[in-house]
Structure formats: C-alpha cells, structure tokens
Design a protein around this motif. Structure first.
Motif, PDB file in Angstrom:
ATOM      1  N   GLU A 721     -28.591  99.310 164.347  1.00 28.17           N
ATOM      2  CA  GLU A 721     -27.961 100.127 165.385  1.00 28.17           C
ATOM      3  C   GLU A 721     -26.479  99.792 165.505  1.00 28.17           C
ATOM      4  O   GLU A 721     -25.645 100.684 165.697  1.00 28.17           O
ATOM      5  CB  GLU A 721     -28.668  99.909 166.723  1.00 28.17           C
ATOM      6  N   LEU A 722     -26.109  98.518 165.376  1.00 27.40           N
ATOM      7  CA  LEU A 722     -24.703  98.163 165.411  1.00 27.40           C
ATOM      8  C   LEU A 722     -23.954  98.772 164.228  1.00 27.40           C
ATOM      9  O   LEU A 722     -22.777  99.108 164.331  1.00 27.40           O
ATOM     10  CB  LEU A 722     -24.533  96.643 165.397  1.00 27.40           C
ATOM     11  N   GLY A 723     -24.653  98.911 163.102  1.00 25.88           N
ATOM     12  CA  GLY A 723     -24.047  99.582 161.955  1.00 25.88           C
ATOM     13  C   GLY A 723     -23.733 101.026 162.270  1.00 25.88           C
ATOM     14  O   GLY A 723     -22.644 101.541 161.940  1.00 25.88           O
ATOM     15  N   ARG A 724     -24.646 101.718 162.924  1.00 21.57           N
ATOM     16  CA  ARG A 724     -24.413 103.113 163.305  1.00 21.57           C
ATOM     17  C   ARG A 724     -23.256 103.221 164.301  1.00 21.57           C
ATOM     18  O   ARG A 724     -22.436 104.132 164.228  1.00 21.57           O
ATOM     19  CB  ARG A 724     -25.684 103.715 163.895  1.00 21.57           C
ATOM     20  N   GLN A 725     -23.182 102.282 165.239  1.00 18.26           N
ATOM     21  CA  GLN A 725     -22.123 102.323 166.246  1.00 18.26           C
ATOM     22  C   GLN A 725     -20.748 101.960 165.675  1.00 18.26           C
ATOM     23  O   GLN A 725     -19.730 102.196 166.324  1.00 18.26           O
ATOM     24  CB  GLN A 725     -22.471 101.368 167.389  1.00 18.26           C
ATOM     25  N   SER A 726     -20.728 101.372 164.469  1.00 14.29           N
ATOM     26  CA  SER A 726     -19.458 100.955 163.870  1.00 14.29           C
ATOM     27  C   SER A 726     -18.758 102.073 163.122  1.00 14.29           C
ATOM     28  O   SER A 726     -17.627 101.890 162.649  1.00 14.29           O
ATOM     29  CB  SER A 726     -19.705  99.774 162.909  1.00 14.29           C
ATOM     30  N   CYS A 727     -19.414 103.207 162.968  1.00 18.23           N
ATOM     31  CA  CYS A 727     -18.900 104.254 162.080  1.00 18.23           C
ATOM     32  C   CYS A 727     -17.510 104.758 162.477  1.00 18.23           C
ATOM     33  O   CYS A 727     -16.673 105.016 161.612  1.00 18.23           O
ATOM     34  CB  CYS A 727     -19.886 105.409 162.023  1.00 18.23           C
ATOM     35  N   ASP A 728     -17.246 104.936 163.748  1.00 15.09           N
ATOM     36  CA  ASP A 728     -15.977 105.536 164.179  1.00 15.09           C
ATOM     37  C   ASP A 728     -14.903 104.498 164.485  1.00 15.09           C
ATOM     38  O   ASP A 728     -13.835 104.845 165.002  1.00 15.09           O
ATOM     39  CB  ASP A 728     -16.213 106.402 165.423  1.00 15.09           C
ATOM     40  N   TYR A 729     -15.169 103.235 164.169  1.00 16.44           N
ATOM     41  CA  TYR A 729     -14.228 102.178 164.546  1.00 16.44           C
ATOM     42  C   TYR A 729     -13.022 102.193 163.611  1.00 16.44           C
ATOM     43  O   TYR A 729     -13.169 102.092 162.387  1.00 16.44           O
ATOM     44  CB  TYR A 729     -14.921 100.822 164.499  1.00 16.44           C
ATOM     45  N   PRO A 730     -11.803 102.293 164.127  1.00 12.81           N
ATOM     46  CA  PRO A 730     -10.616 102.402 163.256  1.00 12.81           C
ATOM     47  C   PRO A 730     -10.095 101.065 162.755  1.00 12.81           C
ATOM     48  O   PRO A 730      -9.253 101.028 161.858  1.00 12.81           O
ATOM     49  CB  PRO A 730      -9.587 103.075 164.173  1.00 12.81           C
ATOM     50  N   GLY A 731     -10.562  99.968 163.371  1.00 12.96           N
ATOM     51  CA  GLY A 731     -10.092  98.651 162.962  1.00 12.96           C
ATOM     52  C   GLY A 731     -10.992  98.026 161.908  1.00 12.96           C
ATOM     53  O   GLY A 731     -11.623  98.718 161.108  1.00 12.96           O
ATOM     54  N   LEU A 732     -11.065  96.700 161.930  1.00 13.23           N
ATOM     55  CA  LEU A 732     -11.856  95.949 160.955  1.00 13.23           C
ATOM     56  C   LEU A 732     -13.165  95.503 161.582  1.00 13.23           C
ATOM     57  O   LEU A 732     -13.186  94.949 162.685  1.00 13.23           O
ATOM     58  CB  LEU A 732     -11.072  94.727 160.459  1.00 13.23           C
ATOM     59  N   ASP A 755     -20.041 108.975 154.140  1.00 13.08           N
ATOM     60  CA  ASP A 755     -18.879 109.659 153.567  1.00 13.08           C
ATOM     61  C   ASP A 755     -17.562 109.066 154.067  1.00 13.08           C
ATOM     62  O   ASP A 755     -16.528 109.218 153.412  1.00 13.08           O
ATOM     63  CB  ASP A 755     -18.925 111.148 153.904  1.00 13.08           C
ATOM     64  N   ASP A 756     -17.581 108.418 155.223  1.00 12.65           N
ATOM     65  CA  ASP A 756     -16.361 107.843 155.780  1.00 12.65           C
ATOM     66  C   ASP A 756     -16.711 106.536 156.496  1.00 12.65           C
ATOM     67  O   ASP A 756     -16.622 106.440 157.729  1.00 12.65           O
ATOM     68  CB  ASP A 756     -15.709 108.836 156.748  1.00 12.65           C
ATOM     69  N   PRO A 757     -17.118 105.505 155.743  1.00 18.01           N
ATOM     70  CA  PRO A 757     -17.550 104.258 156.375  1.00 18.01           C
ATOM     71  C   PRO A 757     -16.373 103.471 156.920  1.00 18.01           C
ATOM     72  O   PRO A 757     -15.222 103.665 156.489  1.00 18.01           O
ATOM     73  CB  PRO A 757     -18.221 103.503 155.225  1.00 18.01           C
ATOM     74  N   PRO A 758     -16.608 102.558 157.851  1.00 16.81           N
ATOM     75  CA  PRO A 758     -15.528 101.708 158.363  1.00 16.81           C
ATOM     76  C   PRO A 758     -15.145 100.643 157.331  1.00 16.81           C
ATOM     77  O   PRO A 758     -15.837 100.440 156.336  1.00 16.81           O
ATOM     78  CB  PRO A 758     -16.147 101.076 159.614  1.00 16.81           C
ATOM     79  N   THR A 759     -14.052  99.965 157.574  1.00 15.04           N
ATOM     80  CA  THR A 759     -13.628  98.852 156.723  1.00 15.04           C
ATOM     81  C   THR A 759     -14.397  97.606 157.146  1.00 15.04           C
ATOM     82  O   THR A 759     -14.360  97.215 158.322  1.00 15.04           O
ATOM     83  CB  THR A 759     -12.114  98.617 156.836  1.00 15.04           C
ATOM     84  N   ILE A 760     -15.074  96.977 156.202  1.00 16.41           N
ATOM     85  CA  ILE A 760     -15.997  95.880 156.504  1.00 16.41           C
ATOM     86  C   ILE A 760     -15.550  94.636 155.750  1.00 16.41           C
ATOM     87  O   ILE A 760     -15.227  94.689 154.562  1.00 16.41           O
ATOM     88  CB  ILE A 760     -17.429  96.246 156.105  1.00 16.41           C
ATOM     89  N   LEU A 761     -15.552  93.503 156.450  1.00 11.22           N
ATOM     90  CA  LEU A 761     -15.283  92.203 155.830  1.00 11.22           C
ATOM     91  C   LEU A 761     -16.382  91.245 156.260  1.00 11.22           C
ATOM     92  O   LEU A 761     -16.637  91.088 157.454  1.00 11.22           O
ATOM     93  CB  LEU A 761     -13.910  91.674 156.251  1.00 11.22           C
ATOM     94  N   GLY A 762     -17.064  90.630 155.304  1.00 10.27           N
ATOM     95  CA  GLY A 762     -18.164  89.727 155.607  1.00 10.27           C
ATOM     96  C   GLY A 762     -17.789  88.275 155.400  1.00 10.27           C
ATOM     97  O   GLY A 762     -16.918  87.942 154.582  1.00 10.27           O
TER      98      GLY A 762
END
Length: 925
Positions: A721-732, A755-762
C-alpha cells in the motif's frame, strides 16, 4: 502363429523382438541403462550431474509392437524380472483433452503395475506420495460443504489414513464408548503422522510441504495446502506447477524405493533400475506432456532418478508446440535424432552434452531420440543377430543382501537398536528428524533443535546445516569441511611446522529448509570457503585456518545460545581465536555480540552497519561502513545527481520520504532511517514524516514487516500500500527495509504507476534483492537505485583472487543462471575472514613463539591501519583514527541502478578502492 506370437527364447510364448537394422544395438543400450552398479548410481561414470536419459523411439505403425517386445525382454530377464510397467496412451484424445487428467490416469496405471506382486521381488514399491496427491486432487465438496471445507477435509484425511493402511476402521466393530476411544487414538495417530517428526512415519505429509511446486508455504500447513489441491480449488492453481507436483511425487516414490537408507538391504537387492514403457504417445494424449514434465522436474530437483523411461511414438517428442512458442531458436531444437544402429554412439554423444544442458535447465536435456527403421524386406540376417542376444542377464544381488542372510542381520540390528535405546529420547529423535544428527554424532553437543523448529548451533567436524537444499548448495558447506581436513593434514606435515594454525567460527543466520536458489547466506559461505582455500594453498607465512560454521537461526534469535556453544568449544580448543560473519542488525544480533564478548572472543562482522553493533562490545569490528557513512553517500548522490539542475527527466524535488519497517527490534532499519533523515536534512532536503534525529522513531511512513512485531503500531500499512501511495511523490523515495518487503513495495508501485514510477533509492540490504535475476526482473518497468557495500561481479569470471578461487571450487554454481555474489556478500565475508588472517600472520611474523590466542589476535586487529591497512575485495580496510576504532575509515559505498532483469549498472562509488577512483560528488567523511 503370427509374427507377434513367436516362441520366446525362454521357451514360453511371448512377443518376439522385431527384426530391423539396429535392433541389437537398441537392446544393448537398454541393458546398459537398466543395469544398476553395485556401488553408487548411473550406468556409466558421469562427472558433475548424474542421470539416465529418456529413450525416445520413433517407429512406424508396422513396428507398433516394439515396446510390448521390450516389456517381454524385461519380464524374462535373468536372474529375475526387471521391475517395469507399460502404459499405452489412447490415440483418441484431441487438443481439448485435460492434460492433467491424462497424466494422472497414466501414472495411476504405472503405479499400480509397479506395486503389484510381479514387480515386488526386490521389495514392494509404495507410492505413498503420489497416491496422497492423487487422492487430494479427486476430493470434491458440494456447496453446502464448502462452508466448513477445511474441517471436512481434515476428517476425510484421517479416515483415508486409517482405510489406506488397516482396512475398515476398527471402531465400527465396537460399541459407542470403545468406538469413541478408537477414533480418538486414530486422530492422535494421524496427527503424529502429519507432523512427520518421527523418522519413517508420515514421510509423505512432510514431503508435500517441502517440495518446491505451488508454494506449499502458503499457508504452510498440510490441511491448508491440501485444501488448495482439492477439485473445488485446484482449477485456480497454475496447471503447469500442479502437473510438476504430480510427476515429482511419482518420481520421489521411485527414488525412495531405491534409496539405500533405511531399507539398505532391499536397495542392494535391486541390481536393475525400474523401467517405464510409454507407448503410442502423441502431443494430444498426454504422452508428450508427461515426458516434458519428467524432463523439467529432473532439471528443477537435481536428484538422481533410478528410472529408465522408454517411449514409443510415430513422431520424435517433444513437438515444437510442446516446447512453447516463447522459446528462442537455440532452445527449441537441440535434439539430433540418430538411427537405431547408432544407439550406443548416440548415448555417448548425449553424455557429452548432458552436463551443460541439465545445468541450464534445457527443455530437451534428458531426451535421447532414436529412429527405428521399418521392417526389412529380408529379415533373416537381422533375426540371426537377435538370436545371439538370448535374454537380458544381470548380476545377482550380493550374498549379504539375500533374504537368507537378512534375518540374521535384522536380529543383529535389533540388538544394536536395543543397546542404543538408552541414548535416545523424544527430543533426540525430533532433533534427528529436523537436523539429521544423533546423540553420538561428533557435533551433537553443540547443535540443537529449538522450540521454534530451527536447527542451530556450531558444526565443528561433520554437520551440514544446508543439507536440506539442492546438491549444489549443500556442496558449498561441504567444501569447508573438506578444506578443514586438508588444513589439519597440512598442519601435521613437518614442512608446515612454522605456519600459524588457528580456528575461526563463521556465525550467520541460516534458513535450513529445502532450497534450490542461491542467496546471500550461501554466497557468504562461498567467500569464506574461497578465503580458507587460498590461505591453505599460500606460502609458508600463510596461516592454516579451520572454520566452524555456526547457525544462529533465520533471524539471529538463538545467537546467545550459540555464543555459549562457541565459548564451550573455545575452552576445549585453544586454537579457536575468534568469530567472523554475524548477520542482520537486529536486537538479537546485539545480544549475540555481547554474549561472544563475555566469552572473550574478538569478532569481525561482514555486513552489519547499525551504530548499535560497535557499541555492544570493544571486541567487535566490522569491514562494512556504518549507516552514517551510507546515509552521507546517499544524500550526496541524491543532491548532486538526482536533484541536480541537469538531471533531465529524472530530476526530483529536494524532498525525501523514508519507508521503514515498524519493528523496533530491527536496529538496521531504525538506525538507517535516523541517519538518512539527518544526512538529507544537512543537504537541504525536506524530510517528510519527521524521520530526523530523535524523531526518527515517529516516522509515519512505516510499514508492517513480514514477520509479526510486538512494536508495530495498529495503523501501520503494508509495504504494498505504501508503494501505491508513493506513485505521485515528486521527491525521492528512500527504502530503509528488507528485500522481502521491497518486493511487495515494488508490486504496489507497478500496480498503480508503472508508466511513471517515482524515483527510488534503497539501502544496502536491497542489494540482496537486486542480486537475484528473477526478483529484479519481476517489475521491469520500475527501475530503482540502491546502495551496496561491495561492487559484486555478475559472474565468477572476474580476475580477482576471490572470484578465481570461487570458480575453481564451485564451477556448477558459477555457471548457473543466477548471479553469484552480485550483492557483494561473498566479497564482504572474504574480507572479514582476511582481516583475521592478516592479524594472525602479523602476530607471528616477527616472533614465532607468540601463541595465537584471542587476546593477542584482538591486539593485532587494532593495528590494521595506516601502512598496515588491508587492500580487500571490497576496498581498503583501515581501522585508523583512534586506537579503539571499530569501523573502517573511508570505506566503499557504491550506488547502482537496476532496470529489469539485466545486470545492475554502477552509478558511482565513494571510498578508497584499489581499482576505482571515487566520484567527484563524494563528500569527504
């Protein structure tokens, strides 16, 4: 008398072998494949993987009686009949036929034939696993029953357990009081069999939950998994996986019948392998599909099948449609059909290709096709050649395996069992069932089965914790045991009298269940094995080091108990000088470090990074950087690369959302969350969710961990669910969690905004996820960056000391389709071991009289700095700065990007590395 009604050479009427060019060669090859050696397995010596091919005979309708004639040869073999079964597939099936049902019908028929009296001279074959799976697949419940389906299935299973063994339930013959008692006893008996903890009791139930198909760990209980197999629900399962489960059950029953232990006398009576004759196979009637499934299951399982499969058809299988349209051209057809007269040469050619094709799971690895010619116009010459082969003749069983002697052996064994009963308890039986260790084994004193079912402890001499996995994985741990014996032998040689000699414990968190996939634990063992072997083969100053492998449980939860066992061994063995490895920065790991410190043993961790670990003991050191340095590199990369003005379409706003598990015992995640929040705030990022400094614990973007946590808040969301909520996040989006939850997080992102995923750093632990080609390729449209403490190699072809040695020791693993050591765990374990080896070498370099003891080694560890620093596989290891420094200075932290199943690409590296310069954007620590 017809041509198929001739007098057999034995004098009894039967189906005569058809005369054709190559018939003697086919019979000779079949006899070679069927012959079982006295010791070991397989008809001929094979290097690497062993196996018997499936003999696919393509013949015209005029040779339709060929397999019937071969069955007659097997029936009249000397000194006794070869166990065999023949099934003729119906030619009336069309493309719409249910392949699963056709396969079940065929295997039922074969199982019945093999378990009948005619085939049981060597001992009865019991198809308990196959019959259990078959029975479950045929269970059907009406809609009224569906309300309580699981309870009704449990009741039916108990009834089946009684009926299948003892005839009608005895309770039917008594009055109600006794009937209730007998039913209760039956229920208890079924529960004991279901647990599968007693050797030889309920093996089929235990096997069903450990086999690899249809994910039996969901939900993890027999009744729960059995419910999925019922006719009501199995239609929703993957039919290919279901068919593989059916075939694997049948093959495992055949393996069990030939297995030397526990029925070793019966097994040695088996001088031949079992034969399956599959006649009139076509793409539509299930025959081709059955062959394909046997091929795939053998590739997946890796176990030797004591089974010879012979098929007869008008077209050589597999047909292109069966292989699948998705296969590339090289995979689609690697078969060369040879004429029958070249049968033995074709087998030799198959042997040269088999090791490679089976290792790469080729779709035709097990197929050996032969073309049977039509009957000759003048068959007399071929008939004379056949007359020279009167009948199949095989060796007799060894004298000590014959029945007249087995009774004496049974009496002696019974006496031995009676003598050993005093040493056996219920606990020791359960330990043997789970760990494979008995009270009198050498490692029994330091290995135990804990209440949660984990097999933990220290293997000093012989035990293999990963023996339940595939042969390739268990071979990794066995290599360490082999090198230990070589080290001891070298220590006894006079020319090595001046070489330092010591023992080190490699302590990690292991999952000892059955697995065929390489993971970070196995990679760490590979790194340790490579380091140990290089020292053994080194010069006169290289120390000789034995390695004891220790398992603290899958989450380090038994680390304190294991530390006590390590202390006991140190008291008995003054060469034991320290511990390397450790795993997972959790509260249990911190307690383990304290317990080892109480035993006076220095430690060098490989992958730990939480700040709480060095604080736990002054005897602790690590070769990895800490979370503070990891966070600084992450913030510098994000500020100078991802949020730079020229970042292009991938540019992000200067804000960050940190996702972490809601588990206060996961010290890695809580510490990394805090350090990342501080580092990004220092770079001018807005940290969303108050994950900064003392407020890090109140981060509102925490998710429920995979395992239950007592500290998880009730309103925490799942990672998906947090992954779904992260979709529109413009930051990191920074993911400070574990690989399992990261997979769930990516599924949520992919499900909503692929089609437009957020920028992710693990964080660095995500390197374990990225190292697995299947995992990282699961979400190809969602790229992600991640941090790593080592730039691993995508193969063992790297020219470094580590990978060269790994390739020499573990060729099969290095050639596998997975990416060995891509996450750097092998390199980190290698360096941790090398730090100890360097300290031991320096200790005796100038004074051979100084004893190699824990205290002296601890002193030398503190001197690995400056000119004495170590150039490791993961960068320079320099404990400089202060006398009590426990974390290396300027240690390497790399940033990589993963996009689909391709090899991740290096985006930058900070720290002192012998082969790479740091990036310009790296901040000086």
């Amino acid at each position: 008398m017809t041509t198929t009604d001739r007098i057999h050479p034995t004098g009894r009427p039967g189906t005569a072998m058809p005369a054709f060019e190559g018939a003697p060669q086919v019979l000779k090859l079949l006899r070679k494949l069927v012959t079982r050696p006295l010791l070991g397995e397989v008809p001929v010596d094979q290097r690497g993987r062993r196996g018997i091919p499936m003999l696919c005979l393509s013949r015209g309708e005029e040779q339709a009686e060929l397999l019937t004639a071969l069955a007659d040869q097997l029936k009249n073999a000397t000194p006794r009949r070869v166990p065999h079964a023949r099934h003729s597939f119906t030619a009336e099936a069309d493309d719409s036929a249910d392949q699963t049902e056709l396969i079940l019908v065929a295997l039922r028929d074969l199982a019945v034939q093999l378990s009948t009296g005619a085939n049981t001279k060597y001992g009865r074959m019991r198809f308990s696993r196959f019959h259990l799976v078959d029975w479950l697949l045929r269970q059907e419940f009406s809609e009224a029953d569906d309300v309580d389906l699981r309870a009704r299935l449990s009741l039916r299973s108990r009834r089946r357990d009684r009926l299948s063994r003892d005839g009608e339930p005895a309770a039917e013959a008594f009055d109600s009081r006794w009937a209730v008692l007998l039913r209760a006893v039956g229920a208890i008996r079924f529960a004991v069999r279901l647990r599968g903890r007693i050797p030889g009791v309920g093996n089929e139930y235990r096997w069903l939950l450990r086999q690899p198909y249809l994910a039996p760990q969901d939900p993890g209980t027999f009744i729960g998994f059995a419910e999925r197999l019922t006719r009501n629900l199995n239609v929703y399962e993957d039919q290919g996986q279901l068919q593989r489960l059916i075939v694997n059950a049948f093959l495992e029953d055949v393996r069990a019948a030939h297995r030397p232990f526990p029925r070793f006398l019966r097994a040695f009576r088996r001088t031949t392998y079992t034969v399956l004759l599959l006649d009139r196979i076509t793409p539509a009637n299930g025959g081709n599909r059955l062959l394909r499934l046997i091929n795939d299951v053998r590739n997946d399982i890796g176990a030797f099948d004591p089974l010879v499969v012979v098929s007869g058809s008008t077209v050589i299988p597999p047909d292109p449609a069966e292989l699948g349209a998705a296969d590339d051209e090289g995979q689609t057809r690697a078969l060369e059909t040879r004429p029958a007269v070249e049968a033995e040469d074709a087998y030799e050619h198959w042997l040269t290709l088999f090791a490679h094709y089976s290792r790469t799971r080729h779709h035709t690895a097990w197929y050996l096709p032969l073309e049977i010619p039509p009957p000759p116009a003048e068959p007399q010459r071929h008939r004379r050649q056949l007359d020279g082969i009167r009948r199949f003749a095989f060796r007799s069983p060894p004298w000590w395996a014959r029945r007249r002697y087995t009774r004496t052996v049974a009496v002696l064994l019974a006496a031995a069992v009676a003598a050993g009963t005093g040493q056996l308890t219920i606990g020791s039986v359960q330990t043997y069932q789970a760990c494979g260790i008995l009270p009198w084994d050498r490692d029994a004193a330091t290995i135990a089965l804990r209440d949660d079912g984990e097999c933990v402890g220290v293997s000093g001499d012989s035990h293999v914790f990963l023996d339940g996995g595939s042969p390739a994985i268990s071979a990794i741990e066995r290599q360490i045991l082999t090198t230990n014996r070589d080290v001891e032998a070298a220590h006894r040689q006079e020319e090595n009298a001046n070489r330092p000699y010591a023992t080190i414990v490699y302590l990690v968190a292991m999952d000892t269940g059955e697995t065929t996939e390489l993971n970070s634990t196995h990679e760490g063992l590979m790194g340790i094995a490579a380091a140990q072997r290089r020292l053994l083969d080194g010069g006169p100053e290289s120390p000789l080091i034995r390695v004891h492998v220790a398992n603290a449980g899958s989450r380090m939860q038994h680390g304190e108990w294991v530390a006590q066992q390590v202390g006991r061994l140190a008291d008995e063995d003054d060469t034991l000088v320290g511990v390397v490895g450790l795993d997972q920065s959790r509260e249990a790991t911190r307690r383990t470090i304290r317990a080892l410190s109480n035993e006076g043993l220095p430690m060098v961790a490989a992958t730990l990074s939480a700040a709480q670990m060095p604080a736990a003991s002054p005897l602790y050191r690590q070769v990895s950087p800490d979370n503070a340095r990891e966070a600084e590199v992450a913030a510098a990369f994000a500020s100078n690369v991802l949020a730079a003005a020229d970042a292009g379409p991938a540019e992000i706003t200067r804000e960050i959302r940190i996702l972490s598990p809601a588990d206060e015992n996961d010290l890695y995640a809580t510490d990394l969350t805090s350090k990342v929040g501080d580092a990004f705030a220092a770079q001018g990022f807005h940290v969303e969710g108050a994950a900064v400094g003392d407020d890090a614990g109140s981060n509102r973007f925490r998710y429920l961990p995979r395992e239950d946590s007592d500290t998880a808040p009730p309103d925490a969301l799942r990672a998906n669910e947090l992954g779904r909520q992260s979709c529109d996040y413009p930051g990191l989006i920074f993911f400070a969690g574990r690989p399992d939850e990261f997979n769930s997080f990516l599924s949520g992102v992919s499900g909503r905004c692929q089609d437009d995923p957020p920028t992710i750093l693990g964080g660095d632990d995500i390197s374990r996820f990225a190292a697995d080609r299947e995992d990282r390729g699961r979400w190809p449209t969602v790229p992600f960056h991640y941090l790593s403490f080592a730039v691993g190699s995508p193969s063992c072809n790297s020219p470094s000391n580590l990978y060269t040695t790994m390739r020499e020791l573990f060729e099969d693993v290095c050639n596998a389709t997975i990416d060995p050591s891509l996450d750097g765990h092998a390199a980190l374990a290698y360096d941790a071991f090398d730090v100890f080896a360097t300290a031991i070498t320096n200790l005796q370099r100038n004074n051979l009289q100084i004893p190699v003891r824990p205290g002296m080694v601890q002193h030398e560890l503190s001197r690995i700095h400056g000119e004495g620093s170590l150039s490791g596989e993961t960068g320079r290891i320099n404990f400089g700065g202060s006398v009590d420094q426990q974390v290396p200075e300027d240690k390497v932290v790399a940033v990589l990007v993963s996009q689909g199943s391709g090899v991740p690409e290096l985006q930058g590296l900070c720290g002192a590395h012998q082969n790479r310069d740091p990036e310009g954007w790296c901040e000086t620590p």
